[in-house]
Motif scaffolding. Structure first.
Motif, short mmCIF file in Angstrom:
data_model
loop_
_atom_site.label_atom_id
_atom_site.label_comp_id
_atom_site.label_asym_id
_atom_site.label_seq_id
_atom_site.Cartn_x
_atom_site.Cartn_y
_atom_site.Cartn_z
N PRO A 270 3.80 -4.98 3.99
CA PRO A 270 3.93 -4.28 2.57
C PRO A 270 2.66 -5.08 1.60
O PRO A 270 2.53 -6.21 2.05
N ASP A 271 2.68 -4.86 0.94
CA ASP A 271 1.62 -5.17 -0.45
C ASP A 271 2.69 -6.72 -0.83
O ASP A 271 3.48 -6.85 -1.07
N VAL A 272 1.45 -7.57 -0.79
CA VAL A 272 2.19 -9.13 -1.76
C VAL A 272 2.30 -9.02 -2.96
O VAL A 272 1.66 -8.51 -3.30
N ALA A 273 3.54 -9.28 -3.21
CA ALA A 273 3.72 -9.50 -4.76
C ALA A 273 3.09 -9.97 -5.45
O ALA A 273 2.94 -11.26 -5.30
N PRO A 274 2.58 -10.01 -6.70
CA PRO A 274 2.00 -11.06 -7.36
C PRO A 274 2.61 -12.02 -8.06
O PRO A 274 3.19 -11.69 -8.22
N GLN A 275 2.29 -13.88 -8.09
CA GLN A 275 3.11 -14.62 -8.28
C GLN A 275 3.22 -14.35 -9.38
O GLN A 275 3.24 -14.36 -10.46
N PRO A 276 4.37 -14.39 -10.20
CA PRO A 276 5.48 -14.41 -11.91
C PRO A 276 4.25 -15.58 -12.05
O PRO A 276 4.61 -16.84 -11.69
#
Length: 280
Positions: A270-276
């Motif tokens: 899965p794509d890595v979620a961007p850092q908040p």
């Protein structure tokens, strides 16, 4: 009866002193209780060579075979669709030549091109809109070589590939739609699965020093070509996979010394979620 013939791989055998037994497609033997039914009539019915007179007990037995999945209509081999015969082959001739020969016998029209260590663009790979692109390497995959090809499923073009690492060869999952397993996913999964991930990454990226080179034998090349041709044929003709892992979620490892094949499940990464963003 709607179905009247044993499916391929299922056979009946007469066991001396014990009556009939079924040998299943998995190689298991099951006893058949005929309850006094004429065994010759049952064999004739199940072989498709004769239609017996109406008989309730015989009909019951035939229905039992059908319910167990051992009967089918007369076998039909789906042909290669005329509008999907264009298959583009890239890579090393030791693998693409036997694959092209196999695909021609199956009804496809493979086109072979040779590329070095420079990846063609996505537009080049998808030119003329082939049904599938297959890339086979007689060696490890250089970093980034298959990046553009990983996007072929986004354009509705199937993507298959294999490569060799020493005495091991890998046949990667067929990718047919966006979201299927790509070569980048396979690399990430393999790195995550081994404690020697630094060594494996260094091996892929080179340089590598070796002695006498590994020679890909004709039987080994034929096996790799057959595995790829079977995956491609099943997908393009809609024939279901037999028992086991589905082609789109299966990494196969082939020992080129013994020709033993092992299967390993693999899923997309899965794509890595961007850092908040942190509040300032």
């Amino acid at each position: 009866m709607s179905r009247s013939q044993l499916v391929p791989g299922v056979e009946l055998v007469t066991v001396p002193g014990r009556g009939l037994a079924v040998r299943t497609a998995e190689g298991e033997f099951l006893s058949v209780r005929t309850a006094g039914t004429d065994e010759e009539a049952l064999l004739a019915r199940l072989s498709g060579t004769a239609v017996a007179e109406p008989d309730d007990e015989l009909d019951r037995l035939v229905r039992a075979f059908e319910d167990a999945g051992y009967l089918a209509d007369a076998p039909r081999s789906p042909g290669w669709p005329a509008d999907r015969r264009d298959i583009r082959l890239l890579g090393d001739a030791a693998l693409t030549e036997p694959l092209a020969a196999l695909l021609r016998t199956l009804g496809a029209e493979p086109r072979t091109a040779v590329h070095g260590n420079t990846s063609p663009s996505l537009d080049d790979l998808s030119a003329a809109d082939p049904a599938a692109v297959v890339w086979c390497l007689d060696g490890p995959v250089p970093e980034g070589l298959w990046d553009a090809a990983d996007r072929l499923p986004e354009r509705g073009i199937a993507w298959l590939r294999c490569h060799r690492e020493g005495w091991q060869a890998y046949v990667e999952p067929l990718a047919a739609t966006a979201g299927d397993v790509t070569s980048a996913h396979v690399r990430a999964r393999r790195l995550a699965a081994t404690p020697a991930h630094r060594e494996l990454a260094a091996y892929w990226n080179g340089p590598r020093t070796s002695g006498a080179p590994v020679r890909l034998t004709a039987p080994a090349a034929a096996l790799l070509a057959a595995l790829i041709a079977d995956d491609l044929t099943r997908w393009i003709t809609g024939v279901a996979d037999p028992a086991g892992l589905p082609a789109r979620r299966r990494l196969r490892r082939v020992d080129l010394r013994t020709l033993a094949v092992t299967e390993h499940p693999v899923l997309p990464v899965p794509d890595v979620a961007p850092q908040p963003k942190q509040a300032g």
